[in-house]
Design a protein around this motif. Structure first.
Motif, PDB file in Angstrom:
ATOM      1  N   LYS A 123      39.107  21.993   9.226  1.00 38.00           N
ATOM      2  CA  LYS A 123      38.588  21.390   7.300  1.00 38.00           C
ATOM      3  C   LYS A 123      38.925  21.739   6.691  1.00 38.00           C
ATOM      4  O   LYS A 123      39.016  21.157   6.061  1.00 38.00           O
ATOM      5  CB  LYS A 123      37.369  21.310   8.524  1.00 38.00           C
ATOM      6  CG  LYS A 123      36.981  20.202   9.492  1.00 38.00           C
ATOM      7  CD  LYS A 123      35.316  20.282   9.333  1.00 38.00           C
ATOM      8  CE  LYS A 123      35.084  19.200  10.540  1.00 38.00           C
ATOM      9  NZ  LYS A 123      33.423  19.892  10.576  1.00 38.00           N
ATOM     10  N   PRO A 126      41.615  19.258   4.909  1.00 40.87           N
ATOM     11  CA  PRO A 126      41.633  17.846   5.755  1.00 40.87           C
ATOM     12  C   PRO A 126      42.703  17.101   5.196  1.00 40.87           C
ATOM     13  O   PRO A 126      42.864  16.161   6.121  1.00 40.87           O
ATOM     14  CB  PRO A 126      40.861  17.664   4.988  1.00 40.87           C
ATOM     15  CG  PRO A 126      40.171  18.052   3.728  1.00 40.87           C
ATOM     16  CD  PRO A 126      40.491  19.472   4.111  1.00 40.87           C
ATOM     17  N   ILE A 127      43.337  17.436   3.857  1.00 43.76           N
ATOM     18  CA  ILE A 127      44.929  15.811   4.105  1.00 43.76           C
ATOM     19  C   ILE A 127      45.859  16.485   4.668  1.00 43.76           C
ATOM     20  O   ILE A 127      46.806  15.660   4.916  1.00 43.76           O
ATOM     21  CB  ILE A 127      44.823  16.064   1.998  1.00 43.76           C
ATOM     22  CG1 ILE A 127      43.528  15.707   1.449  1.00 43.76           C
ATOM     23  CG2 ILE A 127      46.346  15.192   1.675  1.00 43.76           C
ATOM     24  CD1 ILE A 127      43.598  15.837   0.337  1.00 43.76           C
ATOM     25  N   ASP A 128      46.258  17.766   5.062  1.00 50.12           N
ATOM     26  CA  ASP A 128      47.581  18.452   5.640  1.00 50.12           C
ATOM     27  C   ASP A 128      46.861  18.216   6.958  1.00 50.12           C
ATOM     28  O   ASP A 128      48.234  17.267   8.023  1.00 50.12           O
ATOM     29  CB  ASP A 128      47.849  19.613   5.246  1.00 50.12           C
ATOM     30  CG  ASP A 128      47.568  20.212   3.990  1.00 50.12           C
ATOM     31  OD1 ASP A 128      48.496  19.273   3.181  1.00 50.12           O
ATOM     32  OD2 ASP A 128      47.367  21.287   3.298  1.00 50.12           O
ATOM     33  N   ASP A 130      45.177  15.179   8.780  1.00 52.98           N
ATOM     34  CA  ASP A 130      44.371  13.512   8.908  1.00 52.98           C
ATOM     35  C   ASP A 130      44.024  13.819  10.483  1.00 52.98           C
ATOM     36  O   ASP A 130      43.228  13.088  11.273  1.00 52.98           O
ATOM     37  CB  ASP A 130      44.832  13.028   7.819  1.00 52.98           C
ATOM     38  CG  ASP A 130      43.825  12.387   7.961  1.00 52.98           C
ATOM     39  OD1 ASP A 130      42.814  12.342   8.271  1.00 52.98           O
ATOM     40  OD2 ASP A 130      44.624  11.088   7.730  1.00 52.98           O
ATOM     41  N   LEU A 133      42.818  15.740  12.420  1.00 51.14           N
ATOM     42  CA  LEU A 133      41.471  16.367  12.395  1.00 51.14           C
ATOM     43  C   LEU A 133      40.565  14.396  13.370  1.00 51.14           C
ATOM     44  O   LEU A 133      39.571  14.881  14.093  1.00 51.14           O
ATOM     45  CB  LEU A 133      40.522  15.932  10.953  1.00 51.14           C
ATOM     46  CG  LEU A 133      40.878  16.993  10.224  1.00 51.14           C
ATOM     47  CD1 LEU A 133      40.808  17.050   8.790  1.00 51.14           C
ATOM     48  CD2 LEU A 133      39.790  18.239  11.406  1.00 51.14           C
ATOM     49  N   ILE A 134      41.554  13.771  13.565  1.00 49.73           N
ATOM     50  CA  ILE A 134      40.787  12.626  13.733  1.00 49.73           C
ATOM     51  C   ILE A 134      41.070  12.646  15.443  1.00 49.73           C
ATOM     52  O   ILE A 134      39.911  12.511  16.459  1.00 49.73           O
ATOM     53  CB  ILE A 134      41.391  11.363  13.676  1.00 49.73           C
ATOM     54  CG1 ILE A 134      41.289  10.603  12.012  1.00 49.73           C
ATOM     55  CG2 ILE A 134      41.585   9.873  14.414  1.00 49.73           C
ATOM     56  CD1 ILE A 134      42.147   9.534  11.790  1.00 49.73           C
TER      57      ILE A 134
END
Length: 192
Positions: A123, A126-128, A130, A133-134
Protein backbone atom coordinates in the motif's frame (compact mmCIF):
# COMPACT_ATOMS: atom_id res chain seq x y z
CA UNK A 1 60.92 66.90 21.02
CA UNK A 2 57.28 66.74 20.20
CA UNK A 3 58.04 66.84 16.52
CA UNK A 4 60.53 64.01 16.77
CA UNK A 5 58.09 61.95 18.78
CA UNK A 6 55.44 62.76 16.24
CA UNK A 7 57.70 61.68 13.33
CA UNK A 8 58.71 58.54 15.19
CA UNK A 9 55.08 57.70 15.88
CA UNK A 10 54.22 58.22 12.21
CA UNK A 11 57.13 56.01 11.15
CA UNK A 12 56.10 53.25 13.58
CA UNK A 13 52.45 53.48 12.50
CA UNK A 14 53.48 53.49 8.83
CA UNK A 15 55.70 50.45 9.32
CA UNK A 16 52.94 48.73 11.32
CA UNK A 17 50.43 49.38 8.53
CA UNK A 18 52.91 48.09 5.93
CA UNK A 19 53.39 44.90 7.95
CA UNK A 20 49.97 44.37 9.50
CA UNK A 21 47.86 45.48 6.49
CA UNK A 22 48.81 42.63 4.14
CA UNK A 23 48.87 40.16 7.06
CA UNK A 24 45.34 41.24 8.05
CA UNK A 25 44.07 40.94 4.49
CA UNK A 26 45.74 37.54 4.13
CA UNK A 27 44.27 36.44 7.46
CA UNK A 28 40.77 37.49 6.41
CA UNK A 29 41.11 35.70 3.07
CA UNK A 30 42.44 32.54 4.74
CA UNK A 31 39.55 32.66 7.23
CA UNK A 32 36.92 32.90 4.45
CA UNK A 33 38.66 30.22 2.39
CA UNK A 34 38.77 27.90 5.41
CA UNK A 35 35.13 28.60 6.13
CA UNK A 36 34.23 27.75 2.51
CA UNK A 37 36.29 24.53 2.63
CA UNK A 38 34.62 23.55 5.90
CA UNK A 39 31.21 24.08 4.32
CA UNK A 40 32.16 21.91 1.34
CA UNK A 41 33.55 19.19 3.62
CA UNK A 42 30.33 19.23 5.67
CA UNK A 43 28.27 18.84 2.48
CA UNK A 44 30.49 15.95 1.38
CA UNK A 45 30.12 14.24 4.77
CA UNK A 46 26.35 14.80 4.67
CA UNK A 47 26.18 13.12 1.25
CA UNK A 48 28.27 10.21 2.49
CA UNK A 49 26.17 9.87 5.62
CA UNK A 50 22.95 10.10 3.62
CA UNK A 51 24.15 7.35 1.30
CA UNK A 52 25.15 5.15 4.23
CA UNK A 53 21.81 5.81 5.95
CA UNK A 54 19.93 4.90 2.77
CA UNK A 55 22.08 1.80 2.46
CA UNK A 56 21.21 0.78 6.05
CA UNK A 57 17.50 1.41 5.49
CA UNK A 58 17.60 -0.67 2.32
CA UNK A 59 19.47 -3.47 4.11
CA UNK A 60 16.83 -3.43 6.85
CA UNK A 61 13.98 -3.70 4.34
CA UNK A 62 15.85 -6.30 2.34
CA UNK A 63 16.54 -8.43 5.44
CA UNK A 64 12.95 -8.10 6.60
CA UNK A 65 11.55 -9.09 3.22
CA UNK A 66 14.17 -11.83 2.76
CA UNK A 67 13.13 -13.42 6.06
CA UNK A 68 9.56 -13.49 4.79
CA UNK A 69 10.83 -14.96 1.51
CA UNK A 70 12.79 -17.67 3.36
CA UNK A 71 9.76 -18.67 5.40
CA UNK A 72 7.63 -18.73 2.25
CA UNK A 73 10.22 -20.89 0.47
CA UNK A 74 10.49 -23.25 3.43
CA UNK A 75 6.74 -23.58 3.73
CA UNK A 76 6.29 -24.09 0.01
CA UNK A 77 8.94 -26.80 0.06
CA UNK A 78 7.30 -28.54 3.03
CA UNK A 79 3.84 -28.31 1.55
CA UNK A 80 4.98 -29.51 -1.85
CA UNK A 81 6.81 -32.42 -0.25
CA UNK A 82 3.78 -33.39 1.79
CA UNK A 83 1.45 -32.95 -1.17
CA UNK A 84 3.48 -35.55 -3.04
CA UNK A 85 3.50 -37.87 -0.02
CA UNK A 86 -0.22 -37.46 0.58
CA UNK A 87 -1.03 -38.44 -2.99
CA UNK A 88 1.10 -41.56 -2.62
CA UNK A 89 -0.13 -42.48 0.87
CA UNK A 90 -3.71 -41.26 1.27
CA UNK A 91 -4.70 -43.95 3.78
CA UNK A 92 -2.24 -43.19 6.61
CA UNK A 93 -4.63 -41.21 8.80
CA UNK A 94 -2.25 -40.87 11.77
CA UNK A 95 0.40 -39.15 9.65
CA UNK A 96 -2.28 -37.01 8.00
CA UNK A 97 -3.68 -35.79 11.34
CA UNK A 98 -0.19 -35.15 12.67
CA UNK A 99 0.71 -33.07 9.63
CA UNK A 100 -2.57 -31.17 9.78
CA UNK A 101 -2.07 -30.32 13.44
CA UNK A 102 1.59 -29.36 13.11
CA UNK A 103 1.70 -27.51 9.83
CA UNK A 104 -1.48 -26.74 8.01
CA UNK A 105 -3.41 -25.42 11.02
CA UNK A 106 -0.49 -23.17 12.02
CA UNK A 107 -0.08 -21.91 8.47
CA UNK A 108 -3.77 -21.14 8.17
CA UNK A 109 -3.64 -19.24 11.48
CA UNK A 110 -0.45 -17.31 10.59
CA UNK A 111 -1.44 -16.52 7.02
CA UNK A 112 -3.63 -13.47 7.80
CA UNK A 113 -0.73 -11.80 9.64
CA UNK A 114 1.74 -12.49 6.85
CA UNK A 115 -0.68 -11.32 4.17
CA UNK A 116 -1.52 -8.21 6.21
CA UNK A 117 2.15 -7.34 6.62
CA UNK A 118 2.92 -7.63 2.91
CA UNK A 119 -0.37 -5.88 2.03
CA UNK A 120 0.66 -2.93 4.23
CA UNK A 121 4.04 -2.75 2.49
CA UNK A 122 2.37 -2.83 -0.96
CA UNK A 123 0.00 0.00 0.00
CA UNK A 124 3.01 2.31 0.30
CA UNK A 125 3.28 2.17 -3.50
CA UNK A 126 -0.32 2.03 -4.79
CA UNK A 127 0.52 3.25 -8.28
CA UNK A 128 3.38 0.82 -8.79
CA UNK A 129 1.57 -2.23 -7.45
CA UNK A 130 -1.99 -1.70 -8.63
CA UNK A 131 -2.41 -5.23 -10.04
CA UNK A 132 -0.77 -6.80 -6.98
CA UNK A 133 -3.06 -4.84 -4.65
CA UNK A 134 -6.15 -5.99 -6.55
CA UNK A 135 -5.03 -9.60 -6.33
CA UNK A 136 -4.01 -9.11 -2.69
CA UNK A 137 -7.55 -7.98 -1.86
CA UNK A 138 -8.84 -11.18 -3.47
CA UNK A 139 -6.30 -13.25 -1.50
CA UNK A 140 -7.40 -11.57 1.76
CA UNK A 141 -10.93 -12.73 1.03
CA UNK A 142 -9.63 -16.19 0.07
CA UNK A 143 -7.67 -16.73 3.30
CA UNK A 144 -10.78 -16.14 5.38
CA UNK A 145 -12.42 -19.09 3.64
CA UNK A 146 -9.57 -21.50 4.44
CA UNK A 147 -10.44 -24.04 7.12
CA UNK A 148 -8.52 -26.87 8.70
CA UNK A 149 -8.90 -29.86 6.38
CA UNK A 150 -10.40 -33.12 7.59
CA UNK A 151 -9.73 -35.60 4.79
CA UNK A 152 -6.90 -36.29 2.31
CA UNK A 153 -8.62 -34.61 -0.65
CA UNK A 154 -9.31 -31.52 1.42
CA UNK A 155 -5.66 -31.52 2.62
CA UNK A 156 -4.45 -31.55 -0.98
CA UNK A 157 -6.84 -28.76 -1.94
CA UNK A 158 -5.79 -26.68 1.07
CA UNK A 159 -2.10 -27.25 0.34
CA UNK A 160 -2.64 -26.20 -3.28
CA UNK A 161 -4.42 -23.03 -2.09
CA UNK A 162 -1.63 -22.29 0.41
CA UNK A 163 1.06 -22.83 -2.25
CA UNK A 164 -0.77 -20.45 -4.59
CA UNK A 165 -1.10 -17.78 -1.89
CA UNK A 166 2.52 -18.14 -0.74
CA UNK A 167 3.74 -18.09 -4.34
CA UNK A 168 1.94 -14.79 -4.85
CA UNK A 169 3.35 -13.44 -1.57
CA UNK A 170 6.85 -14.41 -2.74
CA UNK A 171 6.26 -12.45 -5.96
CA UNK A 172 5.16 -9.42 -3.93
CA UNK A 173 8.23 -9.67 -1.70
CA UNK A 174 10.55 -9.69 -4.72
CA UNK A 175 8.75 -6.63 -6.14
CA UNK A 176 9.00 -4.82 -2.81
CA UNK A 177 12.73 -5.50 -2.48
CA UNK A 178 13.29 -4.09 -5.95
CA UNK A 179 11.13 -1.02 -5.20
CA UNK A 180 12.90 -0.39 -1.88
CA UNK A 181 16.29 -0.57 -3.61
CA UNK A 182 15.25 1.87 -6.31
CA UNK A 183 13.64 4.33 -3.89
CA UNK A 184 16.55 4.16 -1.43
CA UNK A 185 19.18 4.87 -4.04
CA UNK A 186 17.24 7.09 -6.46
CA UNK A 187 19.44 10.16 -5.77
CA UNK A 188 22.47 8.16 -6.83
CA UNK A 189 21.01 6.56 -9.96
CA UNK A 190 22.06 8.32 -13.13
CA UNK A 191 19.45 8.20 -15.90
CA UNK A 192 21.04 7.30 -19.21
Amino acid sequence: MDIELYKLTLDVIGDAVKILGPASITGILVFHQSKLRLGLKIKELDKNNEFKAREKIFEFHKDKLNSVQLSIDSLSNELGHYLGMSVADQHNELRLNSFINRHITNNIKNLPFEVSHIHTELKKYPIDFDAELIRMDAEVENIHTLITPTDPQMVQSTITDLLSIYGFLAHCVRCLIEKEAISSFRPYIVDT
